[in-house]
Design a protein around this motif. Structure first.
Motif, PDB file in Angstrom:
ATOM      1  N   ARG A 134      71.337  77.997  32.807  1.00 27.67           N
ATOM      2  CA  ARG A 134      70.468  77.701  33.947  1.00 27.67           C
ATOM      3  C   ARG A 134      69.449  76.637  33.604  1.00 27.67           C
ATOM      4  O   ARG A 134      68.381  76.570  34.192  1.00 27.67           O
ATOM      5  CB  ARG A 134      69.743  78.976  34.390  1.00 27.67           C
ATOM      6  N   GLY A 135      69.762  75.822  32.645  1.00 28.77           N
ATOM      7  CA  GLY A 135      68.816  74.796  32.241  1.00 28.77           C
ATOM      8  C   GLY A 135      68.875  73.583  33.139  1.00 28.77           C
ATOM      9  O   GLY A 135      69.256  73.655  34.305  1.00 28.77           O
ATOM     10  N   SER A 136      68.540  72.437  32.587  1.00 29.16           N
ATOM     11  CA  SER A 136      68.487  71.220  33.393  1.00 29.16           C
ATOM     12  C   SER A 136      68.581  70.015  32.477  1.00 29.16           C
ATOM     13  O   SER A 136      68.471  70.124  31.255  1.00 29.16           O
ATOM     14  CB  SER A 136      67.163  71.161  34.163  1.00 29.16           C
ATOM     15  N   LEU A 137      68.788  68.864  33.072  1.00 25.86           N
ATOM     16  CA  LEU A 137      68.786  67.627  32.307  1.00 25.86           C
ATOM     17  C   LEU A 137      67.442  67.446  31.620  1.00 25.86           C
ATOM     18  O   LEU A 137      67.368  66.912  30.506  1.00 25.86           O
ATOM     19  CB  LEU A 137      69.090  66.449  33.235  1.00 25.86           C
ATOM     20  N   GLU A 138      66.390  67.900  32.257  1.00 23.64           N
ATOM     21  CA  GLU A 138      65.050  67.798  31.678  1.00 23.64           C
ATOM     22  C   GLU A 138      64.977  68.545  30.344  1.00 23.64           C
ATOM     23  O   GLU A 138      64.393  68.057  29.368  1.00 23.64           O
ATOM     24  CB  GLU A 138      64.025  68.365  32.664  1.00 23.64           C
ATOM     25  N   LEU A 139      65.580  69.718  30.284  1.00 25.30           N
ATOM     26  CA  LEU A 139      65.564  70.486  29.041  1.00 25.30           C
ATOM     27  C   LEU A 139      66.402  69.789  27.970  1.00 25.30           C
ATOM     28  O   LEU A 139      65.984  69.673  26.810  1.00 25.30           O
ATOM     29  CB  LEU A 139      66.099  71.893  29.294  1.00 25.30           C
ATOM     30  N   ILE A 140      67.587  69.313  28.331  1.00 31.49           N
ATOM     31  CA  ILE A 140      68.445  68.642  27.354  1.00 31.49           C
ATOM     32  C   ILE A 140      67.793  67.375  26.832  1.00 31.49           C
ATOM     33  O   ILE A 140      67.751  67.125  25.614  1.00 31.49           O
ATOM     34  CB  ILE A 140      69.814  68.327  27.989  1.00 31.49           C
ATOM     35  N   ASP A 141      67.256  66.553  27.725  1.00 27.22           N
ATOM     36  CA  ASP A 141      66.587  65.321  27.289  1.00 27.22           C
ATOM     37  C   ASP A 141      65.402  65.639  26.383  1.00 27.22           C
ATOM     38  O   ASP A 141      65.168  64.950  25.384  1.00 27.22           O
ATOM     39  CB  ASP A 141      66.115  64.518  28.497  1.00 27.22           C
ATOM     40  N   GLY A 142      64.666  66.698  26.728  1.00 25.60           N
ATOM     41  CA  GLY A 142      63.520  67.069  25.910  1.00 25.60           C
ATOM     42  C   GLY A 142      63.918  67.505  24.512  1.00 25.60           C
ATOM     43  O   GLY A 142      63.283  67.128  23.516  1.00 25.60           O
ATOM     44  N   LEU A 143      64.982  68.298  24.412  1.00 24.64           N
ATOM     45  CA  LEU A 143      65.435  68.747  23.099  1.00 24.64           C
ATOM     46  C   LEU A 143      65.977  67.576  22.277  1.00 24.64           C
ATOM     47  O   LEU A 143      65.799  67.524  21.058  1.00 24.64           O
ATOM     48  CB  LEU A 143      66.510  69.821  23.260  1.00 24.64           C
ATOM     49  N   ARG A 144      66.642  66.636  22.930  1.00 22.33           N
ATOM     50  CA  ARG A 144      67.183  65.486  22.211  1.00 22.33           C
ATOM     51  C   ARG A 144      66.091  64.551  21.702  1.00 22.33           C
ATOM     52  O   ARG A 144      66.227  63.945  20.629  1.00 22.33           O
ATOM     53  CB  ARG A 144      68.118  64.703  23.133  1.00 22.33           C
ATOM     54  N   SER A 145      65.042  64.409  22.461  1.00 25.48           N
ATOM     55  CA  SER A 145      63.996  63.459  22.093  1.00 25.48           C
ATOM     56  C   SER A 145      62.802  64.127  21.418  1.00 25.48           C
ATOM     57  O   SER A 145      61.770  63.502  21.213  1.00 25.48           O
ATOM     58  CB  SER A 145      63.516  62.717  23.353  1.00 25.48           C
TER      59      SER A 145
END
Length: 397
Positions: A134-145
């Motif tokens: 139930r995450g989001s692109l915002e969570l993925i981008d945040g973890l990557r950066s």
């Protein structure tokens, strides 16, 4: 409705030792893969390690996340969950946020950074096969950066390596879930009559399921038909007619574990050839399930099905699926897939559903039998489908 209604007690919280064993197994897989943190967004995964029961799952605005590290287990939750979380002892540490998704993501990133002394720790998230979260692109981008050199990968494989092996505790919850839906089906089919609609039968099934002790009765698949089966169509106004088959596939849960079980019945007495096809399909399904052993591959199980099916002279099976079975647990369908050539090895502790399907002469013949694989063989977790096809009286009431 009849007064003879099965009633199962509400399931107790997951024992602390069970949760600790699950978490230890996941951490072991993390160490083997060199992953420092796993972020969980999928409801089933979060329940698997926390057993945190909340109605917050009904809302997308204030998500729950979990962060697994080697030293602690963190639940990121809206402050609106604080009273529920603090109402009893928990096996996790809460980290509250005020706001919505953006604030939840910020909290996840902040908590991981506070625990990552190098700034380069590898992180994984539960997105992958049979896991969407139930995450989001915002969570993925945040973890990557989050930091220079920090990697982000999928945690789905390592989580499935743990979740695919079920404890006796989990198998017990599945037994009860199947008992609930079997009793509901038998009782409601016994009361059914020509002229009733799919939706009316569906409502009666769901009511029975709740009364028998399920905590959730997710929409079940139900279809009336004679050669026109649309298995993923929601139940509607179609009326039951003589000669129709009733096909159902259950989803209701007990202790969080869904009772994925197919059952069929016929309106009116079947012809001899229908009874023969019913018997042969049932016999093959039970034989395939009975022959499963730890150490076999999924492809070997599929090959045994193909040999038995060809020997029975049944012709081509239902062909829109490439597998005749799958795993089960907190999810309705889970790995592994019982499919041709699949090299995945079956392990003790797996729960497997075997369900080949035949459409012939306007009828549908399918039996979903479920086994729990043990070190010495298998245990059926549900009473087998009846030897004779259940019949709805052909005479209207």
């Amino acid at each position: 409705m009849s007064e003879a209604i099965l009633s199962c007690a509400r399931p107790s919280p997951v024992p602390p030792g069970e949760l600790a064993a699950r978490l230890a197994a996941i951490r072991g897989e993390m160490r083997r893969e060199g992953i420092a943190f796993v972020a969980l967004t999928d409801r089933e995964n979060i329940l698997y390690v926390t057993d945190y029961q909340t109605l917050t799952w009904a809302y997308n605005a204030r998500p729950l996340f979990v962060v697994i590290g080697q030293d602690d287990l963190l639940l990121v939750a809206s402050r609106t969950d604080s009273r529920n979380i603090e109402s009893c002892e928990r096996g996790f540490v809460p980290a509250y946020y005020d706001g919505y998704l953006s604030e939840a993501v910020d909290t996840v990133l902040r908590e991981i950074s506070a625990r990552d002394r190098t700034g380069r720790a590898a992180t994984a998230i539960d997105y992958g096969q049979d896991m969407f979260g139930r995450g989001s692109l915002e969570l993925i981008d945040g973890l990557r950066s989050r930091a220079d050199g920090a990697s982000l990968g999928s945690a789905s494989d390592l989580i499935w390596r743990v979740r695919v092996v079920k404890s006796e505790y989990e198998a017990g919850l599945k037994r009860t879930a199947f008992q609930i839906v079997n009793s509901a089906f038998d009782a409601v089919i016994g009361e059914a009559h020509l002229g009733m609609t799919e939706f009316a039968l569906y409502q009666r099934m769901q009511a029975r399921i709740f009364m028998a002790g399920a905590e959730r009765a997710d929409p079940i698949a139900m279809a009336f038909g004679r050669g026109d089966f649309i298995y993923n169509r929601p139940p509607g106004p179609k009326a039951l007619a003589a000669g129709d088959y009733i096909w159902t596939d259950f989803r209701s849960t007990y202790g969080g574990y869904p009772a994925d079980r197919n059952r069929i019945a016929r309106a009116g007495v079947p012809e001899p050839w229908e009874c023969e096809l019913y018997g042969k399909t049932r016999e093959i399904t039970v034989a395939v399930a009975s022959g499963i052993r730890a150490g076999m591959t999924c492809g070997e199980v599929f090959a045994s099905y193909e040999r038995l099916w060809a020997g029975a002279g049944l012709g081509a099976p239902y062909g829109l699926l490439s597998r005749i079975g799958h795993g089960g647990g907190l999810g309705v369908t889970e790995p592994p897939s019982i499919s041709r050539g699949n090299p995945e090895v079956i392990k003790a502790g797996m729960i497997l559903h075997i369900e080949p399907k035949l459409e012939r002469g306007g009828g549908v013949f399918q039996f979903e039998e479920i086994v729990y694989v043990t070190d010495s063989g298998i245990e059926f977790l549900s009473e087998l489908a009846p030897a004779q096809i259940p019949v709805v009286d052909a005479h209207p009431v």
